[in-house]
Write a protein that holds these residues in place. Structure first.
Motif, PDB file in Angstrom:
ATOM      1  N   SER A   1      -2.399   8.681  -3.094  1.00  0.00           N
ATOM      2  CA  SER A   1      -1.629   8.813  -1.844  1.00  0.00           C
ATOM      3  C   SER A   1      -1.542  10.268  -1.400  1.00  0.00           C
ATOM      4  CB  SER A   1      -0.218   8.255  -2.016  1.00  0.00           C
ATOM      5  OG  SER A   1      -0.270   6.865  -2.202  1.00  0.00           O
TER       6      SER A   1
ATOM      7  N   ASP B   1      -3.936   3.135   2.767  1.00  0.00           N
ATOM      8  CA  ASP B   1      -3.349   3.457   1.468  1.00  0.00           C
ATOM      9  C   ASP B   1      -2.658   2.214   0.897  1.00  0.00           C
ATOM     10  OD1 ASP B   1      -2.277   4.488  -0.807  1.00  0.00           O
ATOM     11  OD2 ASP B   1      -1.093   6.060   0.172  1.00  0.00           O
ATOM     12  N   GLU B   2      -3.419   1.436   0.142  1.00  0.00           N
ATOM     13  CA  GLU B   2      -2.937   0.179  -0.448  1.00  0.00           C
ATOM     14  C   GLU B   2      -2.333  -0.733   0.615  1.00  0.00           C
ATOM     15  OE1 GLU B   2      -1.273   0.195  -4.331  1.00  0.00           O
ATOM     16  OE2 GLU B   2      -1.799   2.277  -4.678  1.00  0.00           O
TER      17      GLU B   2
END
Ligand SMILES: Nc1ncnc2c1ncn2[C@@H]1O[C@H](COP(=O)(O)OP(=O)(O)O)[C@@H](O)[C@H]1O
Ligand SMILES: [Mg+2]
Length: 309
Positions: free
Chosen positions: A75, A194-195
């Protein structure tokens, strides 16, 4: 794939640290020790590197995946890519701009969008179309063009029929598609996910992955995908593996999944199809199988199966 200049995003020896004692201060730039903040103890605040001496680059139009365990720095890399964080050491060039340069920072953030994990934190307005228009309103896009861009973004994300809906009533997958549409409306060159599928059910996850692949293949948007789902990375042009703030391996999906030592050291999972073929030990299929499609191909080659006639 054909060769591309790998110069859309360039990380040159990038190190970033957070304050070790404050997990909520994400906005500091990692460039100095703040002597005043802990003055009551007369101790300089300590920093901990989240990303260390990282070099990599992403070519325009590529589909690049970043994998690695929790806390490995993924991240932080995402936020460094669009200037939400600025490196303490080293240089990040994004869309042609040095992210340290304040004058270009809004252009970098427009050109490189990020979709985060939790869709609820990214919805701002009370209708889908207002939400998608939010960024455009902020930069003062004229009304006619705003309507046109919102229409287009909703269509690309397959949610035109939801334009009047209240975002909080939507499913997780639909909410993520609203977030993506809001970014598309800004005409980005790249989107970092991001995920973004981590909180979705299988159906929602598939619908978001379909959009992501379409954006890359048809709209030619550069995609950086951070994920724990190994089946999402089997088509990647390049995979970057992070561990403890460092890149420990980079290569094609086949390069990554054939590195048994790395897979076991980091406890990475194999994509489901690869796991199945791994367990068929008595046959040499002569190719790396990562997806169900490749599995069919391997079986057809091995046994001279021919379903096509
Ligand atoms: N806002 C923050 N403040 C302090 N430390 C942080 C902060 N965000 C992340 N970290 C730390 O930085 C490291 C990398 O975190 P992160 O980039 O979020 O990794 P990942 O996304 O791979 O889980 C971890 O050790 C994490 O605890
Ligand atoms: Mg993360």
């Amino acid at each position: 794939m054909e060769t591309t200049n790998k110069d859309f995003i360039i990380f040159q020896n990038v190190t970033f640290s957070y304050f070790d004692d404050d997990t909520d201060t994400a906005a500091d730039n990692g460039s100095q020790v703040d002597e005043t903040a802990a003055s009551d103890t007369h101790m300089p605040r300590k920093r901990k590197n989240a990303v260390e001496n990282v070099f990599f680059s992403v070519g325009s139009g590529e589909f690049v995946c970043i994998i690695g365990n929790n806390g490995s720095g993924k991240s932080t890399l995402a936020k460094l890519m669009n200037g939400l964080l600025v490196p303490g050491k080293g240089t990040v060039i994004s869309a042609g701009f040095d992210t340290k340069n304040d004058t270009d920072i809004w252009e970098v953030r427009r050109l490189v969008g990020i979709v985060f994990q939790n869709p609820d934190n990214q919805i701002i307005a009370t209708s889908v179309e207002d939400d998608v228009a939010f960024g455009l309103e902020n930069i003062g896009v004229p009304r006619d063009e705003m309507i046109r861009r919102v229409d287009e973004a909703l269509a690309v994300c397959g949610i035109s029929d939801l334009r009047q809906s209240e975002p909080h009533l939507l499913s997780g997958g639909q909410k993520q598609r609203v977030s993506i549409a809001g970014i598309i409306a800004m005409k980005p060159a790249c989107i970092v996910f991001d995920e973004s599928t981590a909180m979705l059910d299988p159906k929602g996850r598939q619908s978001v992955m379909d959009i992501i692949k379409k954006l890359n293949k048809e709209e030619h948007i550069t995609v950086v995908l951070i994920t724990h789902h190994m089946d999402e990375i089997v088509d990647a042009d390049n995979v970057i593996v992070m561990d403890k703030g460092r890149i420990v391996k980079e290569g094609s999906p086949a390069d990554i999944f054939s590195d048994k030592k790395l897979i076991s050291e980091l406890s990475l999972e194999l994509p489901p199809a690869a796991g199945v073929f791994e367990s068929i030990e008595n046959y040499d299929f002569g190719m790396t199988v990562l997806s169900p499609e490749q599995g069919v191909e391997a079986l057809m080659n091995k046994f001279n199966w021919n379903f096509g006639g």
